[in-house]
Design a protein around this motif. Sequence first.
Motif, PDB file in Angstrom:
ATOM      1  N   LEU A 170       0.907  -1.218   0.048  1.00  0.00           N
ATOM      2  CA  LEU A 170       0.076   0.001  -0.056  1.00  0.00           C
ATOM      3  C   LEU A 170       0.776   1.209   0.085  1.00  0.00           C
ATOM      4  O   LEU A 170       0.594   2.038  -0.676  1.00  0.00           O
ATOM      5  N   ALA A 171       1.904   0.952   0.977  1.00  0.00           N
ATOM      6  CA  ALA A 171       2.722   2.312   0.887  1.00  0.00           C
ATOM      7  C   ALA A 171       3.197   2.639  -0.551  1.00  0.00           C
ATOM      8  O   ALA A 171       3.699   3.655  -0.765  1.00  0.00           O
TER       9      ALA A 171
ATOM     10  N   GLU B 208      -0.777   6.763   2.243  1.00  0.00           N
ATOM     11  CA  GLU B 208      -1.228   5.470   2.418  1.00  0.00           C
ATOM     12  C   GLU B 208      -2.518   5.455   3.116  1.00  0.00           C
ATOM     13  O   GLU B 208      -3.342   4.657   2.517  1.00  0.00           O
TER      14      GLU B 208
ATOM     15  N   SER C 188      -4.116  -0.365   6.797  1.00  0.00           N
ATOM     16  CA  SER C 188      -2.649  -0.109   6.504  1.00  0.00           C
ATOM     17  C   SER C 188      -1.791  -1.363   6.312  1.00  0.00           C
ATOM     18  O   SER C 188      -0.836  -1.367   5.670  1.00  0.00           O
TER      19      SER C 188
ATOM     20  N   ALA D 283       0.925   3.935  -2.849  1.00  0.00           N
ATOM     21  CA  ALA D 283       0.450   5.397  -2.658  1.00  0.00           C
ATOM     22  C   ALA D 283       1.427   6.333  -3.013  1.00  0.00           C
ATOM     23  O   ALA D 283       1.042   7.458  -3.533  1.00  0.00           O
TER      24      ALA D 283
END
Length: 299
Positions: free
Chosen positions: A265-266, A276, A287, A269
């Motif tokens: 996700l990080a 995120e 997260s 993003a």
Amino acid sequence: MNISTLRRAVLAIAMASVSTAAFCQDLIARQAPVDRRLRAVDSVAIQRAVDRDINTDFSSDVYNSWVTNRAHPYRHDEVPETYRIDLRGFCMPTPSRNVTSRFGYRATFKRVHKGLDIKVCTGDTIVAAFDGKVRVVRYDAGGYGNYVVIRHNNGLETIYGHLSKQLVEGDQIVKAGEPIGLGGNTGRSFGSHLHFETRLAGEAINPELLFNFPAQDVTGDFYTFHKNDSGNASMLLAANKSHNSEDAIAMTATHFYKVERGETLASIASKLGMSEDKLAKTNRMKSTSRLRTGQILRY
């Protein structure tokens, strides 16, 4: 050996040769009709096998019914948890590249738009997206107008709405690219366009996950459907019913990202230029959630 004996021997050999040739010709003559009959039987058998394969219910591993008077006869528990959809052998249903309304929640109508609206003119030819069998040809005054539902052997069913005219009949076998209707403005419509849906056992899938209308191409050779992916209409309906209006608004995003191997996700993003937390919230995830390769995220 005298001459007469030699003559008799030669004559005997010649007669034997003639008899053998005549016998072989006779065998061939007798065999020819049999060969023709066998070829005819083989051709009929092959054609019957082909017809049998074509006329069986398409995607029997997904569907157990063939309902011809309703577009959506399926229950949610009939939807497979995961299914690989073969997108090869496709044909764009229209050459128009102008998408006028996308898949997602419509605040104005307080409902989910479960397909794409593509600008076409009344009378424009609409064709089948894949080989398949026509399941429904009906009129829906309060929705689709004149519409056609086709079941395909890749598991999908495609719906073509607001047609001015249907060019096919129920149970008809169609090929990808074969005309099935003409563009129009029938039913609940505010201008001539094609309403195009892609569904698996009744579960609406955003057509833009499968088709790239501006490029007039599919997004890949295969698409793997996951029942609980956020790109599906069921998740949008859940957002619509939510008391948290921010969540509902987040689910109306119209952009999608396909997760590649090793991504988080990080990292996604960062690539998309957003936080995120926002990406996780848009997709109703934590997260710390692990992502699957090929998973579709909204942003």
